[in-house]
Motif scaffolding. Structure first.
Motif, mmCIF file in Angstrom:
data_model
loop_
_atom_site.group_PDB
_atom_site.id
_atom_site.type_symbol
_atom_site.label_atom_id
_atom_site.label_comp_id
_atom_site.label_asym_id
_atom_site.label_seq_id
_atom_site.Cartn_x
_atom_site.Cartn_y
_atom_site.Cartn_z
ATOM 1 N N VAL A 67 0.842 -1.207 0.000
ATOM 2 C CA VAL A 67 0.000 0.000 0.000
ATOM 3 C C VAL A 67 0.874 1.253 0.000
ATOM 4 N N GLU A 68 2.031 1.172 0.625
ATOM 5 C CA GLU A 68 2.951 2.317 0.626
ATOM 6 C C GLU A 68 3.369 2.683 -0.799
ATOM 7 N N MET A 69 3.602 1.689 -1.634
ATOM 8 C CA MET A 69 3.973 1.977 -3.014
ATOM 9 C C MET A 69 2.834 2.653 -3.773
ATOM 10 N N VAL A 70 1.592 2.308 -3.424
ATOM 11 C CA VAL A 70 0.443 2.957 -4.066
ATOM 12 C C VAL A 70 0.400 4.437 -3.706
ATOM 13 N N PHE A 71 0.777 4.781 -2.480
ATOM 14 C CA PHE A 71 0.789 6.190 -2.073
ATOM 15 C C PHE A 71 1.999 6.934 -2.634
ATOM 16 N N ILE A 72 3.072 6.217 -2.908
ATOM 17 C CA ILE A 72 4.263 6.877 -3.443
ATOM 18 C C ILE A 72 4.069 7.257 -4.912
ATOM 19 N N PHE A 73 3.271 6.497 -5.640
ATOM 20 C CA PHE A 73 3.111 6.754 -7.079
ATOM 21 C C PHE A 73 2.548 8.150 -7.372
#
Length: 204
Positions: free
Chosen positions: A77-83
């Motif tokens: 989920v962190e990668m989804v927010f980083i995008f």
């Protein structure tokens, strides 16, 4: 004169989703049409990394696997927010309009990553990520009941002994009252007919 776009950004996303669904359905249809269908017992068995499956598939799993799955889900989920942050930080038009957007996005993302890393370090130091905790914690309670009272109750419960089950004594004790209670019982009637079986005729 600037031309007005005939389709919005959301319309492009909708076309992308519709195209993906159509292609997925087309691939499944071609697979069903062209792939051979020859199910066997070996093909229908569950796949266990190439080894022969043993036992039932419905087995209880260790709860530690769920901790690993939660950690993976957290960083996924962190990668989804980083995008979205990367798209804003890499947009030259927004940064050219106001350079503060680049610095604001950078600081905000470092704060977000810092909170997640602090949580990971806390759980790591606490030992919750270890497969087997080296120092198990013994639960304590603030109960006012002394421990000696629990020991006394356990001793009293162990003093009671359960009689062992004996089949012979039970059957003899139960048969005697039945025979004594029914002295004038009528005799058991025999069947009125006697079944007869035909013997096979000898060929000789």
């Amino acid at each position: 004169m600037n031309e007005v776009a005939q389709i919005s950004e959301f319309g492009k996303i909708l076309i992308f989703l519709i195209t993906g669904i159509i292609l997925l359905c087309l691939i499944f249809f071609l697979n069903r049409l062209l792939a051979p269908n020859n199910p066997t017992a070996e093909k229908l068995t569950s796949y266990e990394c190439g080894e022969e499956p043993t036992g039932n598939a419905w087995l209880p799993f260790n709860s530690r696997f769920y901790v690993i799955a939660l950690v993976f889900l957290l960083f996924d989920v962190e990668m989804v927010f980083i995008f979205p942050w990367a798209t804003v930080f890499g947009n030259h038009e927004i940064i050219a309009a106001d350079p503060r957007w680049g610095w604001f996005a950078l600081i905000e993302m470092f704060v977000f990553l810092g909170i997640l890393i602090m949580g990971l370090v806390y759980v790591w130091r606490k030992g919750d990520l270890d497969w087997i905790k080296p120092k198990p914690t013994i639960p304590t309670t603030n109960s006012r009941v002394p421990a000696a009272l629990y020991d006394k109750i356990n001793i009293q419960q162990n003093a009671f002994k359960i009689k062992e089950f004996a089949l012979e004594s039970v059957t003899t004790d139960m048969a005697a009252p039945v025979a004594a209670a029914t002295p004038d019982a009528p005799p058991v009637r025999k069947p009125m007919f006697k079944p007869t079986f035909k013997k096979p005729a000898n060929d000789a």
